[in-house]
Write an enzyme that holds these catalytic residues in place. Sequence first.
Site, mmCIF file in Angstrom:
data_model
loop_
_atom_site.group_PDB
_atom_site.id
_atom_site.type_symbol
_atom_site.label_atom_id
_atom_site.label_comp_id
_atom_site.label_asym_id
_atom_site.label_seq_id
_atom_site.Cartn_x
_atom_site.Cartn_y
_atom_site.Cartn_z
ATOM 1 N N ASP A 21 19.324 -7.661 1.610
ATOM 2 C CA ASP A 21 19.879 -6.357 1.987
ATOM 3 C C ASP A 21 21.071 -6.513 2.918
ATOM 4 O O ASP A 21 22.068 -5.792 2.800
ATOM 5 C CB ASP A 21 18.806 -5.505 2.661
ATOM 6 C CG ASP A 21 17.586 -5.317 1.784
ATOM 7 O OD1 ASP A 21 17.748 -5.142 0.566
ATOM 8 O OD2 ASP A 21 16.460 -5.363 2.314
ATOM 9 N N ASN B 29 16.701 -6.568 -7.208
ATOM 10 C CA ASN B 29 15.461 -6.638 -6.420
ATOM 11 C C ASN B 29 14.194 -6.478 -7.264
ATOM 12 O O ASN B 29 13.376 -5.596 -7.010
ATOM 13 C CB ASN B 29 15.474 -5.554 -5.328
ATOM 14 C CG ASN B 29 16.001 -6.055 -4.000
ATOM 15 O OD1 ASN B 29 16.200 -7.247 -3.807
ATOM 16 N ND2 ASN B 29 16.246 -5.150 -3.089
ATOM 17 N N TYR B 30 14.000 -7.349 -8.240
ATOM 18 C CA TYR B 30 12.796 -7.264 -9.076
ATOM 19 C C TYR B 30 11.550 -7.571 -8.247
ATOM 20 O O TYR B 30 11.494 -8.553 -7.510
ATOM 21 C CB TYR B 30 12.879 -8.240 -10.248
ATOM 22 C CG TYR B 30 11.638 -8.236 -11.093
ATOM 23 C CD1 TYR B 30 11.349 -7.152 -11.920
ATOM 24 C CD2 TYR B 30 10.740 -9.292 -11.044
ATOM 25 C CE1 TYR B 30 10.198 -7.131 -12.693
ATOM 26 C CE2 TYR B 30 9.587 -9.288 -11.816
ATOM 27 C CZ TYR B 30 9.317 -8.200 -12.628
ATOM 28 O OH TYR B 30 8.169 -8.176 -13.386
ATOM 29 N N ASP C 141 0.883 -1.167 0.000
ATOM 30 C CA ASP C 141 0.000 0.000 0.000
ATOM 31 C C ASP C 141 0.923 1.221 0.000
ATOM 32 O O ASP C 141 1.089 1.897 1.011
ATOM 33 C CB ASP C 141 -0.913 -0.012 1.231
ATOM 34 C CG ASP C 141 -1.822 1.208 1.309
ATOM 35 O OD1 ASP C 141 -1.949 1.917 0.296
ATOM 36 O OD2 ASP C 141 -2.375 1.467 2.398
#
Length: 340
Positions: free
Chosen positions: A281, A167-168, A105
């Site tokens: 990450d 990071n797709y 969101d």
Amino acid sequence: MGKVVTFGEIMLRLEPLGYYRFLQSDQYQALYGGGEANVAVSLANFGVDVDYVTKLPAHEIGQGAVNSLRRFGVGTEKIVRGGDRVGIYYLEKGAAQRASKVIYDRSNSAAALAKAEEFDWEAIFDGAEWFHFTGITPALGGELPLICEEACKIAKKKGLKVSCDLNYRKKLWSRDQAKETMTKLAGYIDVCIANEEDAKDVFGISAPATDIEGGKLNHEGYKAVAEQLAGTYGFDMVAITLRTSLSASDNIWAAMLYDGSRHYFSKSYPVHIVDRVGGGDSFGAGLIYSFLNGKETQDTLEFAVAASCLKHTVEGDFNMVSIEEVRKLAEGDGSGRVQR
């Protein structure tokens, strides 16, 4: 050891307690996290001078995001304040054969609506040696692809190393959109970081004889993937995390690193997962920390993989581990015995 700058969107993370599903939960835990913010926190925990750049509203929820970074020593002075929304993501943790689930969101968030003129990259990069971003950031659309390109141009002009985790995220953009944008950015990137699927999803380069859904990775095939990425896009280094997913609860975790002439493979770790978000990450942060400290290539890879292995045992997006804990695991102490 020089300063690092990371750029992206930090979000509010809302999740049911424990392993409750969305539809059975009446309580949600609130945390903060996001790819580049996670890297910044890991680096700060390793003693690196790091600034995080984003845009956040000036209200209390935005300030909560800023405070979540400050408590770990991440520099927040370059964060632009404005807009109305902090992006949100909802996380339902998977278990055994039930997969984890993420619902975004984040449309019209402050970061997604950021304008290029709000970021003075010449000043932001003053005194820095390294710039890191991920493919998630341009995927948010608006002016962010342009902002990322401008940041990369100035970073290279000022002599910074640039790293990017591909990071797709298929919920944010299509493969064609990702390839078009990331191909433009690739020419500025020195260190490309990917997982076992990213190269295929973003650039159409896949490893032969690999069945990711079936938990079968052909590690040798990723040598060719790394070589094609480096040869086609000019990356100095290509790092690929290799996750063999036995279930949502148990994985085998490893990685490879290609330096343009030689392929390096790490040890493999069987991991019983507490929280896998931020695993990639923490791997990226381990690489950056090691490169900045002049570690040998194999040692760089082993440190990064050990750091990300430990992240899978830590709740939340941020990797709360020390250099000493990572070093012990990288050197073979994975017993988990009580430290007294």
